[in-house]
Design an enzyme around this catalytic site. Structure first.
Site, PDB file in Angstrom:
ATOM      1  N   LYS A   1       0.754  -1.079   0.126  1.00  0.00           N
ATOM      2  CA  LYS A   1       0.065   0.099  -0.015  1.00  0.00           C
ATOM      3  C   LYS A   1       0.913   1.299  -0.034  1.00  0.00           C
ATOM      4  CE  LYS A   1      -0.475  -0.046   4.922  1.00  0.00           C
ATOM      5  NZ  LYS A   1      -1.167  -0.155   6.160  1.00  0.00           N
TER       6      LYS A   1
ATOM      7  N   ARG B   1     -10.584  -0.197  15.084  1.00  0.00           N
ATOM      8  CA  ARG B   1     -10.407   0.693  13.919  1.00  0.00           C
ATOM      9  C   ARG B   1     -11.093   0.330  12.571  1.00  0.00           C
ATOM     10  NH1 ARG B   1      -4.123   1.652  11.302  1.00  0.00           N
ATOM     11  NH2 ARG B   1      -4.762  -0.593  10.589  1.00  0.00           N
TER      12      ARG B   1
ATOM     13  N   TYR C   1      16.932  30.594   7.380  1.00  0.00           N
ATOM     14  CA  TYR C   1      15.798  31.378   7.737  1.00  0.00           C
ATOM     15  C   TYR C   1      15.968  31.220   9.243  1.00  0.00           C
ATOM     16  CZ  TYR C   1      13.096  30.990   3.438  1.00  0.00           C
ATOM     17  OH  TYR C   1      12.820  31.232   2.082  1.00  0.00           O
TER      18      TYR C   1
ATOM     19  N   MET D   1      11.930  24.608   1.860  1.00  0.00           N
ATOM     20  CA  MET D   1      11.031  23.880   1.096  1.00  0.00           C
ATOM     21  C   MET D   1      11.898  23.101   0.137  1.00  0.00           C
ATOM     22  SD  MET D   1       8.038  24.992  -1.554  1.00  0.00           S
ATOM     23  CE  MET D   1       6.988  25.698  -0.236  1.00  0.00           C
TER      24      MET D   1
END
Length: 345
Positions: free
Chosen positions: A33, A128, A242, A290
């Site tokens: 998965k 679940r 930053y 990023m």
């Protein structure tokens, strides 16, 4: 190359499957998965199928359809989320086996695809997915008289061998399933490591195939190397990145590296993660942004062209520990910008 290189060792993947398979007496399946835990379900699936896997598990029907297109008709593909509304045509056309989790799903399946194979998932305490004991008692006779392929449940605490929940769920699974003739499955990777009494007729390892804990003996499958874009000299007292969160305490050489939180290197790794070069640790300094991170390469004997994040020097779980998370999240967060290279398999 301006993007990171994610190398996937399919021989290591197959070796991990074979090692887990050797621990069990029944059928050993494979969970692929989330796009093969972030490493590419099609290529991962093909390598495992060539190694002998005949039953795969995915999370949703869409994943199953893509895997079917990659693997062809000769394997079984089981869907953990079951027979969801709107999935009937896909389940039928792509020959998927839904793990029915509710009486409603079971009814939908038997009415829409009466001859089509299915499985049942039982809730043994995780709360679940799956039928609870009273629900199962009310439909077990009907379900088991149809084309039911297997009955499964899932352990909540298998990564903690001494947790009392493991024994509690094992006993509940026996209570709900002893005496049925349909194959049973309780164990994923952690359950396999708990021992034979948890194995039943088939096991379904996931994260252990990909080099993750709790399978401590797994070979690393994912190797991630990041290119250095620039190396600059930073004077004592100057800051990097930053927010000025890192200040050089000595004259330093700082490498700017092409990866960031858009590529799965979480911002929480700022000023705390470790990169590697030729077996030598290199601290990540300053904030993860990023697209870029910065690393202090002052102590390296040679200026590097790339730095390693995952591989022989650092497992997915070691990086996960630095991020305060788990190896699953590291693997499944690996970004689409990485060039992927597959070897072996």
């Amino acid at each position: 190359m301006s993007t990171g290189l994610l190398s996937v060792d399919l021989d290591a993947l197959v070796s991990n499957w074979r090692a887990l398979d050797a621990m069990t007496q029944g059928e050993t399946c494979a969970v692929v998965k989330a796009d093969g835990y972030g490493l590419g379900a099609a290529k991962v699936g093909r390598a495992l199928a060539r190694a002998g896997v005949r039953r795969f598990f995915v999370a949703v029907a869409e994943e199953g359809a893509e895997l079917r297109q990659a693997l062809g008709p000769n394997v079984e593909i089981c869907v953990f989320s079951g027979h969801m509304r709107g999935d009937t045509d896909m389940i039928g056309d792509m020959m998927l086996t839904p793990m029915c989790n509710t009486i409603g799903q079971l009814t939908r399946h038997l009415e829409a695809l009466p001859e089509h194979p299915f499985g049942i998932q039982l809730d043994t305490g995780m709360n679940r997915l799956g039928l609870e004991i009273d629900e199962w008692a009310s439909v077990a006779e009907i379900a088991l008289s149809q084309n039911c392929r297997l009955v499964i449940s899932h352990l909540a605490c298998a990564d903690a061998p001494d947790h009392p929940m493991n024994r509690q769920q094992l006993e509940q699974f026996h209570l709900m399933t002893d005496g049925i003739s349909v194959p049973r499955s309780l164990a994923a990777t952690g359950g396999i490591l708990l021992g034979p009494e948890y194995h039943f007729d088939l096991t379904r390892p996931g994260v252990g195939l990909y080099g993750g804990m709790p399978f401590a003996d797994a070979r690393p499958v994912a190797h991630l190397d990041l290119p250095v874009v620039q190396i600059r000299d930073v004077a004592e007292g100057e800051t990097v990145g930053y927010g000025n969160v890192w200040t050089a305490q000595r004259p330093s050489k700082i490498a700017t590296v092409a990866a960031g939180y858009a590529d799965g290197l979480q911002r929480v790794l700022s000023d705390r993660a470790t990169l590697w070069h030729a077996g030598q640790p290199v601290p990540l300094v300053g904030r993860v942004s990023m697209d870029l991170i910065t690393a202090d390469v002052t102590d390296l004997p040679d200026l590097p062209g790339s730095l390693s994040v995952l591989g022989a020097d650092q497992t997915v779980d070691a990086l996960a520990d630095q991020a305060g998370t788990i190896g699953y999240e590291i693997l499944t967060s690996l970004g689409p910008r990485y060039a992927r290279r597959y070897s072996g398999g």
